[in-house]
Design a protein around this motif. Structure first.
Motif, PDB file in Angstrom:
ATOM      1  N   PRO A  46     -17.209  24.192 -90.426  1.00  0.00           N
ATOM      2  CA  PRO A  46     -18.477  23.464 -90.263  1.00  0.00           C
ATOM      3  C   PRO A  46     -18.342  21.962 -90.510  1.00  0.00           C
ATOM      4  CG  PRO A  46     -18.850  25.518 -91.423  1.00  0.00           C
ATOM      5  CD  PRO A  46     -17.367  25.344 -91.345  1.00  0.00           C
ATOM      6  N   SER A  47     -17.518  21.569 -91.480  1.00  0.00           N
ATOM      7  CA  SER A  47     -17.296  20.151 -91.747  1.00  0.00           C
ATOM      8  C   SER A  47     -16.605  19.473 -90.568  1.00  0.00           C
ATOM      9  CB  SER A  47     -16.464  19.974 -93.015  1.00  0.00           C
ATOM     10  OG  SER A  47     -16.171  18.604 -93.254  1.00  0.00           O
ATOM     11  N   LEU A  48     -15.642  20.164 -89.968  1.00  0.00           N
ATOM     12  CA  LEU A  48     -14.973  19.632 -88.784  1.00  0.00           C
ATOM     13  C   LEU A  48     -15.964  19.507 -87.626  1.00  0.00           C
ATOM     14  CD1 LEU A  48     -11.588  21.579 -88.888  1.00  0.00           C
ATOM     15  CD2 LEU A  48     -11.908  19.128 -89.257  1.00  0.00           C
ATOM     16  N   ALA A  49     -16.812  20.511 -87.461  1.00  0.00           N
ATOM     17  CA  ALA A  49     -17.815  20.467 -86.390  1.00  0.00           C
ATOM     18  C   ALA A  49     -18.748  19.275 -86.577  1.00  0.00           C
ATOM     19  CB  ALA A  49     -18.608  21.765 -86.363  1.00  0.00           C
ATOM     20  N   LYS A  50     -19.124  19.005 -87.821  1.00  0.00           N
ATOM     21  CA  LYS A  50     -20.001  17.862 -88.099  1.00  0.00           C
ATOM     22  C   LYS A  50     -19.294  16.549 -87.769  1.00  0.00           C
ATOM     23  CE  LYS A  50     -22.950  15.793 -91.653  1.00  0.00           C
ATOM     24  NZ  LYS A  50     -22.509  14.409 -91.385  1.00  0.00           N
ATOM     25  N   ALA A  51     -18.019  16.445 -88.131  1.00  0.00           N
ATOM     26  CA  ALA A  51     -17.272  15.225 -87.835  1.00  0.00           C
ATOM     27  C   ALA A  51     -17.166  15.003 -86.332  1.00  0.00           C
ATOM     28  CB  ALA A  51     -15.880  15.298 -88.462  1.00  0.00           C
ATOM     29  N   LEU A  52     -16.919  16.065 -85.590  1.00  0.00           N
ATOM     30  CA  LEU A  52     -16.860  15.952 -84.126  1.00  0.00           C
ATOM     31  C   LEU A  52     -18.196  15.458 -83.571  1.00  0.00           C
ATOM     32  CD1 LEU A  52     -14.969  19.289 -83.360  1.00  0.00           C
ATOM     33  CD2 LEU A  52     -14.030  16.994 -83.043  1.00  0.00           C
ATOM     34  N   ALA A  53     -19.288  16.062 -84.042  1.00  0.00           N
ATOM     35  CA  ALA A  53     -20.614  15.675 -83.551  1.00  0.00           C
ATOM     36  C   ALA A  53     -20.968  14.248 -83.954  1.00  0.00           C
ATOM     37  CB  ALA A  53     -21.663  16.656 -84.083  1.00  0.00           C
ATOM     38  N   ASP A  54     -20.654  13.893 -85.199  1.00  0.00           N
ATOM     39  CA  ASP A  54     -20.999  12.557 -85.694  1.00  0.00           C
ATOM     40  C   ASP A  54     -20.313  11.457 -84.894  1.00  0.00           C
ATOM     41  OD1 ASP A  54     -22.614  13.647 -87.626  1.00  0.00           O
ATOM     42  OD2 ASP A  54     -21.201  13.338 -89.289  1.00  0.00           O
ATOM     43  N   HIS A  55     -19.102  11.749 -84.410  1.00  0.00           N
ATOM     44  CA  HIS A  55     -18.310  10.710 -83.751  1.00  0.00           C
ATOM     45  C   HIS A  55     -18.226  10.891 -82.241  1.00  0.00           C
ATOM     46  CE1 HIS A  55     -17.090   8.967 -87.566  1.00  0.00           C
ATOM     47  NE2 HIS A  55     -16.847  10.185 -88.013  1.00  0.00           N
ATOM     48  N   GLY A  56     -18.962  11.872 -81.705  1.00  0.00           N
ATOM     49  CA  GLY A  56     -18.974  12.058 -80.269  1.00  0.00           C
ATOM     50  C   GLY A  56     -17.635  12.465 -79.694  1.00  0.00           C
ATOM     51  N   VAL A  57     -16.932  13.360 -80.405  1.00  0.00           N
ATOM     52  CA  VAL A  57     -15.593  13.789 -80.017  1.00  0.00           C
ATOM     53  C   VAL A  57     -15.608  15.285 -79.719  1.00  0.00           C
ATOM     54  CG1 VAL A  57     -13.202  14.049 -80.831  1.00  0.00           C
ATOM     55  CG2 VAL A  57     -14.490  11.976 -81.377  1.00  0.00           C
ATOM     56  N   GLN A  58     -14.838  15.705 -78.720  1.00  0.00           N
ATOM     57  CA  GLN A  58     -14.721  17.124 -78.385  1.00  0.00           C
ATOM     58  C   GLN A  58     -13.357  17.658 -78.779  1.00  0.00           C
ATOM     59  OE1 GLN A  58     -14.907  18.201 -74.207  1.00  0.00           O
ATOM     60  NE2 GLN A  58     -15.184  20.363 -74.666  1.00  0.00           N
ATOM     61  N   MET A  59     -13.341  18.832 -79.382  1.00  0.00           N
ATOM     62  CA  MET A  59     -12.098  19.549 -79.643  1.00  0.00           C
ATOM     63  C   MET A  59     -11.691  20.277 -78.369  1.00  0.00           C
ATOM     64  SD  MET A  59      -9.850  20.164 -82.081  1.00  0.00           S
ATOM     65  CE  MET A  59     -10.752  19.750 -83.592  1.00  0.00           C
ATOM     66  N   MET A  60     -10.471  20.049 -77.898  1.00  0.00           N
ATOM     67  CA  MET A  60     -10.025  20.625 -76.630  1.00  0.00           C
ATOM     68  C   MET A  60      -9.231  21.912 -76.793  1.00  0.00           C
ATOM     69  SD  MET A  60     -11.294  18.963 -74.190  1.00  0.00           S
ATOM     70  CE  MET A  60     -10.353  19.741 -72.881  1.00  0.00           C
ATOM     71  N   SER A  61      -8.498  22.039 -77.903  1.00  0.00           N
ATOM     72  CA  SER A  61      -7.739  23.275 -78.098  1.00  0.00           C
ATOM     73  C   SER A  61      -7.446  23.475 -79.570  1.00  0.00           C
ATOM     74  CB  SER A  61      -6.419  23.262 -77.308  1.00  0.00           C
ATOM     75  OG  SER A  61      -5.465  22.393 -77.912  1.00  0.00           O
ATOM     76  N   LEU A  62      -7.323  24.743 -79.943  1.00  0.00           N
ATOM     77  CA  LEU A  62      -6.844  25.133 -81.261  1.00  0.00           C
ATOM     78  C   LEU A  62      -6.024  26.407 -81.085  1.00  0.00           C
ATOM     79  CD1 LEU A  62      -8.802  27.708 -82.212  1.00  0.00           C
ATOM     80  CD2 LEU A  62     -10.417  25.868 -82.626  1.00  0.00           C
TER      81      LEU A  62
END
Length: 259
Positions: A46-62
């Protein structure tokens, strides 16, 4: 049309600190809107998801855990559980792709039999991928330097499994670095398997540094990717040789923007 780059925040932006959240912020500040990572296990998703949303970044793969020996049918139930957890985390992170490896192979079983067993394992995760709306991207990695003993050592190994499973939820991750280190010709691989490729990753060879520090002709390689018809994001998965990740990636970023 330019190629957009995504950056692996396990290897890059380490100058921002140990927290992936801080590396996401640093990537965004450098102008990158796509990132990639390895395992979510033990991390605050959830913290990673918030950081992605806060900075307008998309995670492409894990990654789903790539160490599971999928040739062994006794591991398939555990593999489904691991894939489901990775896929659920991917959904939380807005990530479309879950990377799947084969795990190690063995010398006492014919390769075709091992690949058939891997195909059974991968077929077993298709319902999960469909349910959660993610794509399992199969990756071959080199055995000569980085991953001795792995079963998917050649691109054709992953392709064989993809063709056996026959699902749009199971596609190919083509990594030029691993392919080149294994002695493959990227021109041949891109031409033969273009219709199966969901994602491409790059690093220079030898050394796995950023493009521009090894022996590869990156204008030519980006041209081959373009000629293959691939128009997606290109993931950079390298060990930067400079303290500043933005400085290390300046060459390939400029080249990709002009491709």
């Amino acid at each position: 049309m330019a190629f957009e780059l995504s950056v692996n925040i396990e290897y890059m932006f380490q100058e921002a600190g140990e927290r992936l959240e801080d590396r996401i912020a640093a990537a965004a500040a450098a102008g990158y809107r796509k990132v990639e990572m390895f395992f979510t296990s033990g991390r605050d998703v959830p913290s990673l998801a918030k950081a992605l949303a806060d900075h307008g970044v998309q995670m492409m793969s894990l990654l789903a855990d790539p160490r599971t020996q999928l040739f062994n049918k006794e591991t398939h139930g555990t593999f489904r559980d691991l894939f489901r957890q990775a896929a659920e985390d991917a959904v939380t992170l807005g990530c479309p792709n879950v990377v799947v490896g084969s795990g190690p192979g063995v010398p006492f079983m014919k390769r075709a039999v091992q690949l058939a067993h891997v195909a059974e394992a991968v077929a077993g995760i298709v319902p999960i991928a469909e349910e959660l709306g993610v794509t399992a991207i199969l990756e071959a990695v080199n055995t000569r330097v980085d991953h001795p003993g792995v079963l998917f050592s050649q691109t054709i190994d992953a392709v064989t499994v993809i063709n056996a499973v026959q699902s749009q939820r199971v596609r190919l991750l083509y990594d030029l670095y691993h392919s080149i280190v294994e002695g493959e010709d990227p021109a041949e691989q891109l031409a033969q398997h273009a219709s199966l490729i969901e994602h491409i990753q790059i690093a220079d060879a030898p050394g796995r540094g950023q493009p521009g520090v090894g022996a590869q002709d990156w204008p030519a390689l980006l041209g081959l990717i373009r000629q293959s018809g691939y128009t997606g994001v290109i993931g950079v998965e390298c060990y930067p040789t400079l303290a500043s990740t933005p400085d290390a990636l300046a060459y390939i970023r400029d080249l990709a923007a002009a491709a």
